[in-house]
Design a protein around this motif. Structure first.
Motif, PDB file in Angstrom:
ATOM      1  N   SER A  44       0.833  -1.198   0.000  1.00  0.00           N
ATOM      2  CA  SER A  44       0.000   0.000   0.000  1.00  0.00           C
ATOM      3  C   SER A  44       0.867   1.247   0.000  1.00  0.00           C
ATOM      4  O   SER A  44       1.823   1.342   0.757  1.00  0.00           O
ATOM      5  N   ALA A  45       0.500   2.219  -0.861  1.00  0.00           N
ATOM      6  CA  ALA A  45       1.222   3.478  -0.929  1.00  0.00           C
ATOM      7  C   ALA A  45       0.535   4.564  -0.102  1.00  0.00           C
ATOM      8  O   ALA A  45       1.194   5.463   0.406  1.00  0.00           O
ATOM      9  N   TYR A  46      -0.772   4.468  -0.003  1.00  0.00           N
ATOM     10  CA  TYR A  46      -1.551   5.457   0.738  1.00  0.00           C
ATOM     11  C   TYR A  46      -2.603   4.740   1.570  1.00  0.00           C
ATOM     12  O   TYR A  46      -3.161   3.727   1.162  1.00  0.00           O
ATOM     13  N   MET A  47      -2.884   5.321   2.732  1.00  0.00           N
ATOM     14  CA  MET A  47      -3.995   4.878   3.556  1.00  0.00           C
ATOM     15  C   MET A  47      -4.919   6.069   3.738  1.00  0.00           C
ATOM     16  O   MET A  47      -4.453   7.190   3.984  1.00  0.00           O
ATOM     17  N   GLY A  48      -6.213   5.819   3.611  1.00  0.00           N
ATOM     18  CA  GLY A  48      -7.144   6.930   3.711  1.00  0.00           C
ATOM     19  C   GLY A  48      -8.384   6.592   4.505  1.00  0.00           C
ATOM     20  O   GLY A  48      -8.716   5.418   4.706  1.00  0.00           O
ATOM     21  N   GLN A  65     -19.363   8.381   4.157  1.00  0.00           N
ATOM     22  CA  GLN A  65     -20.492   8.454   3.238  1.00  0.00           C
ATOM     23  C   GLN A  65     -21.794   8.469   4.007  1.00  0.00           C
ATOM     24  O   GLN A  65     -21.985   7.701   4.953  1.00  0.00           O
ATOM     25  N   VAL A  66     -22.673   9.335   3.544  1.00  0.00           N
ATOM     26  CA  VAL A  66     -24.030   9.436   4.047  1.00  0.00           C
ATOM     27  C   VAL A  66     -24.945   8.913   2.954  1.00  0.00           C
ATOM     28  O   VAL A  66     -24.700   9.189   1.773  1.00  0.00           O
ATOM     29  N   PRO A  67     -25.979   8.162   3.294  1.00  0.00           N
ATOM     30  CA  PRO A  67     -26.875   7.641   2.251  1.00  0.00           C
ATOM     31  C   PRO A  67     -27.366   8.737   1.317  1.00  0.00           C
ATOM     32  O   PRO A  67     -27.784   9.806   1.769  1.00  0.00           O
ATOM     33  N   GLY A  68     -27.257   8.483   0.021  1.00  0.00           N
ATOM     34  CA  GLY A  68     -27.712   9.432  -0.973  1.00  0.00           C
ATOM     35  C   GLY A  68     -26.679  10.457  -1.383  1.00  0.00           C
ATOM     36  O   GLY A  68     -26.940  11.283  -2.265  1.00  0.00           O
ATOM     37  N   LYS A  69     -25.506  10.416  -0.749  1.00  0.00           N
ATOM     38  CA  LYS A  69     -24.447  11.364  -1.091  1.00  0.00           C
ATOM     39  C   LYS A  69     -23.188  10.615  -1.536  1.00  0.00           C
ATOM     40  O   LYS A  69     -23.013   9.435  -1.247  1.00  0.00           O
ATOM     41  N   GLU A  70     -22.321  11.337  -2.225  1.00  0.00           N
ATOM     42  CA  GLU A  70     -21.071  10.741  -2.681  1.00  0.00           C
ATOM     43  C   GLU A  70     -20.125  10.508  -1.500  1.00  0.00           C
ATOM     44  O   GLU A  70     -20.196  11.185  -0.482  1.00  0.00           O
ATOM     45  N   ARG A  71     -19.235   9.527  -1.700  1.00  0.00           N
ATOM     46  CA  ARG A  71     -18.230   9.260  -0.685  1.00  0.00           C
ATOM     47  C   ARG A  71     -17.272  10.443  -0.612  1.00  0.00           C
ATOM     48  O   ARG A  71     -16.795  10.950  -1.640  1.00  0.00           O
ATOM     49  N   GLU A  72     -16.975  10.885   0.598  1.00  0.00           N
ATOM     50  CA  GLU A  72     -16.155  12.081   0.821  1.00  0.00           C
ATOM     51  C   GLU A  72     -14.812  11.695   1.428  1.00  0.00           C
ATOM     52  O   GLU A  72     -14.753  10.904   2.376  1.00  0.00           O
ATOM     53  N   GLY A  73     -13.747  12.253   0.888  1.00  0.00           N
ATOM     54  CA  GLY A  73     -12.428  12.027   1.455  1.00  0.00           C
ATOM     55  C   GLY A  73     -12.251  12.816   2.738  1.00  0.00           C
ATOM     56  O   GLY A  73     -12.483  14.020   2.762  1.00  0.00           O
ATOM     57  N   VAL A  74     -11.847  12.134   3.795  1.00  0.00           N
ATOM     58  CA  VAL A  74     -11.685  12.769   5.099  1.00  0.00           C
ATOM     59  C   VAL A  74     -10.216  13.053   5.381  1.00  0.00           C
ATOM     60  O   VAL A  74      -9.840  14.171   5.706  1.00  0.00           O
ATOM     61  N   ALA A  75      -9.379  12.025   5.280  1.00  0.00           N
ATOM     62  CA  ALA A  75      -7.953  12.178   5.564  1.00  0.00           C
ATOM     63  C   ALA A  75      -7.191  11.068   4.873  1.00  0.00           C
ATOM     64  O   ALA A  75      -7.717   9.965   4.681  1.00  0.00           O
ATOM     65  N   ALA A  76      -5.947  11.340   4.517  1.00  0.00           N
ATOM     66  CA  ALA A  76      -5.109  10.339   3.880  1.00  0.00           C
ATOM     67  C   ALA A  76      -3.660  10.587   4.245  1.00  0.00           C
ATOM     68  O   ALA A  76      -3.261  11.734   4.496  1.00  0.00           O
ATOM     69  N   ILE A  77      -2.896   9.500   4.268  1.00  0.00           N
ATOM     70  CA  ILE A  77      -1.494   9.597   4.645  1.00  0.00           C
ATOM     71  C   ILE A  77      -0.680   8.663   3.761  1.00  0.00           C
ATOM     72  O   ILE A  77      -1.154   7.595   3.363  1.00  0.00           O
ATOM     73  N   ARG A  78       0.535   9.071   3.435  1.00  0.00           N
ATOM     74  CA  ARG A  78       1.424   8.191   2.689  1.00  0.00           C
ATOM     75  C   ARG A  78       1.934   7.099   3.626  1.00  0.00           C
ATOM     76  O   ARG A  78       2.330   7.360   4.743  1.00  0.00           O
ATOM     77  N   ALA A  79       1.904   5.880   3.147  1.00  0.00           N
ATOM     78  CA  ALA A  79       2.347   4.751   3.950  1.00  0.00           C
ATOM     79  C   ALA A  79       3.796   4.934   4.368  1.00  0.00           C
ATOM     80  O   ALA A  79       4.658   5.205   3.541  1.00  0.00           O
ATOM     81  N   GLY A  80       4.062   4.831   5.670  1.00  0.00           N
ATOM     82  CA  GLY A  80       5.418   4.948   6.182  1.00  0.00           C
ATOM     83  C   GLY A  80       5.952   6.357   6.249  1.00  0.00           C
ATOM     84  O   GLY A  80       7.124   6.562   6.565  1.00  0.00           O
ATOM     85  N   ALA A  81       5.104   7.335   5.990  1.00  0.00           N
ATOM     86  CA  ALA A  81       5.543   8.731   6.016  1.00  0.00           C
ATOM     87  C   ALA A  81       4.629   9.546   6.915  1.00  0.00           C
ATOM     88  O   ALA A  81       3.609   9.052   7.383  1.00  0.00           O
ATOM     89  N   ALA A  82       5.004  10.791   7.156  1.00  0.00           N
ATOM     90  CA  ALA A  82       4.201  11.657   8.020  1.00  0.00           C
ATOM     91  C   ALA A  82       3.295  12.585   7.233  1.00  0.00           C
ATOM     92  O   ALA A  82       2.411  13.216   7.801  1.00  0.00           O
ATOM     93  N   THR A  83       3.491  12.657   5.925  1.00  0.00           N
ATOM     94  CA  THR A  83       2.709  13.579   5.111  1.00  0.00           C
ATOM     95  C   THR A  83       1.259  13.142   5.059  1.00  0.00           C
ATOM     96  O   THR A  83       0.955  11.996   4.735  1.00  0.00           O
TER      97      THR A  83
END
Length: 123
Positions: free
Chosen positions: A31-35, A39-57
């Protein structure tokens, strides 16, 4: 393949906190990224947070900046989502996801593996 199992969801009052956990197994070292997405019913999936695997970014969705923190324990193949100052608008099913693709960040369509989700309800 990568298997992801979330936990930590539940019901909380507005202003409270929750910490979600996501444990990865299988070929998780690819895995390169973990996120975290929601999602709320009837709405699109929303990105909340993501991090590079093994990094702090890390990156955050605009609606959670300053309130949510993504934390990675790379050795334990676990990613956490610390959620503070919760608001009823944060009520959703929260999903952990893993991507093997470059630049995935908060782009849900670039994630290859998904957990089953954990419900967060803020009242």
């Amino acid at each position: 393949d990568v298997q992801l199992v979330e936990s930590g969801g539940g019901s909380v009052q507005a202003g409270g906190s929750l910490r979600l956990s996501c444990v990865a197994s299988g070929s998780s070292s690819s895995s390169a990224y973990m996120g975290w997405f929601r999602q709320v019913p009837g709405k699109e999936r929303e990105g909340v947070a993501a991090i590079r695997a093994g990094a702090a970014t890390a990156v955050y969705g605009d609606s959670v900046k300053g309130r949510f923190t993504i934390i990675q324990d790379y050795a334990k193949k676990t990613v956490f989502l610390q959620m503070d100052s919760l608001d009823p608008e944060d009520t959703a099913m929260y999903y952990c996801a893993a991507s093997i693709r470059a630049g995935a960040w908060l782009k849900a369509w670039l994630y290859d593996y998904w957990g089953q989700g954990t419900q967060v309800t803020v009242s």
